[in-house]
Design an enzyme around this catalytic site. Structure first.
Site, PDB file in Angstrom:
ATOM      1  N   HIS A 129      -5.087  20.518   1.722  1.00  0.00           N
ATOM      2  CA  HIS A 129      -5.920  19.877   0.706  1.00  0.00           C
ATOM      3  C   HIS A 129      -7.381  20.211   1.051  1.00  0.00           C
ATOM      4  O   HIS A 129      -7.706  20.410   2.218  1.00  0.00           O
ATOM      5  CB  HIS A 129      -5.679  18.363   0.804  1.00  0.00           C
ATOM      6  CG  HIS A 129      -6.319  17.545  -0.274  1.00  0.00           C
ATOM      7  ND1 HIS A 129      -7.660  17.239  -0.280  1.00  0.00           N
ATOM      8  CD2 HIS A 129      -5.795  16.957  -1.375  1.00  0.00           C
ATOM      9  CE1 HIS A 129      -7.932  16.489  -1.336  1.00  0.00           C
ATOM     10  NE2 HIS A 129      -6.811  16.311  -2.019  1.00  0.00           N
ATOM     11  N   ASP A 206      -2.790  15.451   8.885  1.00  0.00           N
ATOM     12  CA  ASP A 206      -3.160  14.802   7.630  1.00  0.00           C
ATOM     13  C   ASP A 206      -1.883  14.218   7.026  1.00  0.00           C
ATOM     14  O   ASP A 206      -1.053  14.924   6.466  1.00  0.00           O
ATOM     15  CB  ASP A 206      -3.809  15.842   6.705  1.00  0.00           C
ATOM     16  CG  ASP A 206      -3.949  15.354   5.263  1.00  0.00           C
ATOM     17  OD1 ASP A 206      -3.603  14.194   4.986  1.00  0.00           O
ATOM     18  OD2 ASP A 206      -4.410  16.152   4.426  1.00  0.00           O
ATOM     19  N   CYS A 370      -6.466  20.013  -5.796  1.00  0.00           N
ATOM     20  CA  CYS A 370      -7.374  20.126  -4.638  1.00  0.00           C
ATOM     21  C   CYS A 370      -6.841  21.085  -3.574  1.00  0.00           C
ATOM     22  O   CYS A 370      -7.069  20.878  -2.376  1.00  0.00           O
ATOM     23  CB  CYS A 370      -7.663  18.760  -4.017  1.00  0.00           C
ATOM     24  SG  CYS A 370      -8.652  17.707  -5.065  1.00  0.00           S
TER      25      CYS A 370
END
Lengths: 412, 147
Positions: A129, A206, A370
């Site tokens: 991302h 993440d 994104c």
């Protein structure tokens, strides 16, 4: 085969917990398939926020009065719940932030600026991302570091051979997405963390898309940092978490200066507060951090295993149906996936797909999600993406497939 | 030739038949987009792209006496449909009429809902660009007449 997971989760009852689901959009019942972007909130989360402002609102940590005490207690109870949720060893390893993006920026800024030297390398993957690309790019530019990018295969999996080939003694940070928001791929992070550690690299995972689907144990994973946002686990927006290994957090300097993060301030010298407060400058997002606990309690009550089993079933059901449609290509065919279904329709722009689906009350996401470098890798401008949560049903998927069928018939 | 307002009223009447159903409205807009002639690839250049649209929209013009002609295309069907409506209203009209046009049909046919807040900037950009062309041609004309 007997459908066991639905026996465990009472979906009708669960749906009643989510007020937002019970509405019409464009004259049709809302079907919310944009859970990878943000999940809906159960009534319990909404009422905790309301109740906090109605009964307990006060600034935390330095107040002696009853309300301040109540607010502080609830805030710190949330930290304990998050610690258990992630399997962290200590409560002070849990830092509250605005969300995943801020958590990554905190590490890039505080750790990256102070412990990396020119020529050192940071490794990410091609499926990150933007939040796990741009902070590192900024750091590389500032410090003269090199950013390495691990390849992604056609199926949408991490190219492990490429990772092993690129990993080297100059690799100081490996920052990787646990689950891809665009493809749904579950990455073999344990393997990557182990290999990175052997090279002496620090690892950041993440977990924005992973925490709502998978059981997480940061000690078992052995990562140095793990980050996520509350709004993707049925909690409020504007609150998130940075888990960091205590030993590392202790030697890292503060990220922002202000109230709360100090021990003693004088114009000559300021000393900093201890963990976790050193990284929580200013009045935090108290109400939403408190409500994060309620969201986690809700997930724990349903059980992650049950959630994962049901969501897998939804994904399988949708994938089978969508695969049969002419002109539709599924993007992301990894063996291990969460309930994310990204696709393109030949001869139809994803904006058109999104709008036509909205007209049927279907909320799907369209665009680059994104992840522009990943889109470029697949030679696409964007995709349409349906992402399922435990409150979704097979009947809703039937409506989605019906709408998609109609769209393919209109495609040139 | 019908005036701008006559055409707008025609469109409003057409859309009334759809009864405000979003799905039918979108399909109808797409159908209108399909009827808009495709633009030559040679004209689909960066210079002709309208800035501010999420999807790609190309717009070219030519002046025929006092009347301005538009040509447009888009990479998305619904946007193409939307711009086909603007072209239907403004194509071949006099420069001053285009500059002063009050495009009330947009509200009346519920297009604001189709466009949504995220696309409304792009849609405003289309209208602005069409009016800017009219203004530029008018300026050119006045310059010629005064010199």
């Amino acid at each position: 085969m007997e459908d066991t997971s639905t026996l465990i989760l009472d979906i009708d009852k669960i749906r009643k917990d989510f007020p937002v689901l019970h509405q019409q959009v464009n004259g049709k019942p809302l079907i919310y398939f944009d859970n990878a972007a943000s999940t809906q909130k159960p009534s319990s989360v909404i009422s905790v926020i309301k109740s906090y402002y109605e009964n307990d609102n006060a600034n935390i940590h330095r107040g002696i009065h009853t309300l301040a005490e109540r607010a502080t207690e609830a805030f710190e109870a949330s930290r304990k719940t998050v610690r258990d949720f992630l399997g962290a060893a200590y409560e002070e390893e849990i830092i509250f932030t605005k969300g995943t993006t801020e958590s990554i920026n905190l590490v890039a800024s505080s750790y990256g600026r102070n412990f990396l030297d020119p020529g050192d390398e940071i490794m990410i993957s091609a499926m990150e991302h933007h939040a796990n690309i741009v902070p590192w790019q900024m750091l590389c530019e500032e410090k003269g570091l090199k950013l390495r990018v691990i390849n992604v295969t056609e199926e949408g999996e991490i190219d492990l051979a490429d990772f092993e080939q690129q990993l080297n003694p100059r690799t100081k940070i490996v920052s990787l997405v646990h689950v891809s928001n665009t493809l749904g791929t579950i990455n073999p992070i344990k393997h990557i963390i182990d290999a990175s550690k052997k090279q002496g690299a620090v690892t950041l995972i993440d977990g924005a898309q992973a925490v709502s689907h998978l059981e997480i144990d940061v000690q078992e994973l052995g990562c140095d940092f793990y980050v996520f946002s509350a709004h993707k686990i049925y909690g409020p927006t504007g609150a998130g978490v940075l888990y960091g290994r205590k030993e590392l957090l202790e030697k890292m300097p503060p990220y922002q200066g202000g109230g709360e993060m100090i021990d003693e301030v004088s114009f000559e010298k300021t000393t900093y507060n201890e963990l976790p407060y050193k990284f929580e400058a200013g009045t935090p997002n108290i109400a939403d951090v408190i409500a994060m606990k309620t969201a986690i309690d809700y997930i724990n009550k349903l059980g992650k295993k049950n959630i994962a089993a049901y969501e897998d079933e939804l994904l399988k059901y949708a994938t089978e149906k969508v695969s049969k449609l002419d002109k539709v290509t599924i993007i992301g065919k990894a063996k291990n996936k969460v309930s994310v279904l990204s696709f393109v329709v030949a001869g139809m722009h994803h904006f058109d797909i999104g709008l036509m689906m909205d007209a049927r009350g279907l909320a799907v996401r369209t665009g680059h999600h994104c992840t522009q470098p990943l889109m470029k890798h697949f030679g696409l401008e964007g995709t349409a993406r349906a992402s399922f949560a435990f409150y979704n049903t097979k009947e809703e998927i039937d409506v989605f497939v019906d709408s998609l069928t109609k769209i393919t018939q209109l495609a040139k | 030739m019908s005036t701008i307002n006559q055409i707008q009223d025609e469109i409003i009447e057409e859309f009334e038949i759809l009864g405000g159903d979003m799905e039918s409205t979108i399909f109808y807009i797409m159908e209108l987009g399909n009827k808009l002639p495709d633009m030559n690839d040679a004209d689909k250049i960066e210079d002709n792209i309208i800035k501010g649209c999420q999807s790609k929209v190309w717009l070219t013009t030519n002046l025929d006496n006092e009347h301005l002609k538009f040509n447009a295309d888009s990479n998305t069907e619904i946007t193409k449909g939307l711009i086909s409506l603007l072209i239907r209203v403004l194509n071949g009209q006099k420069l001053d009429d285009i500059i002063n046009a009050d495009l009330y049909f947009i509200d009346k046919i519920g297009m604001k809902r189709v466009i949504g807040s995220q696309r409304s900037n792009g849609f405003s950009a289309m209208i602005k660009q069409m009016k800017m062309y009219a203004l530029a041609y008018k300026g050119q004309k006045e310059l010629r007449e005064n010199s």
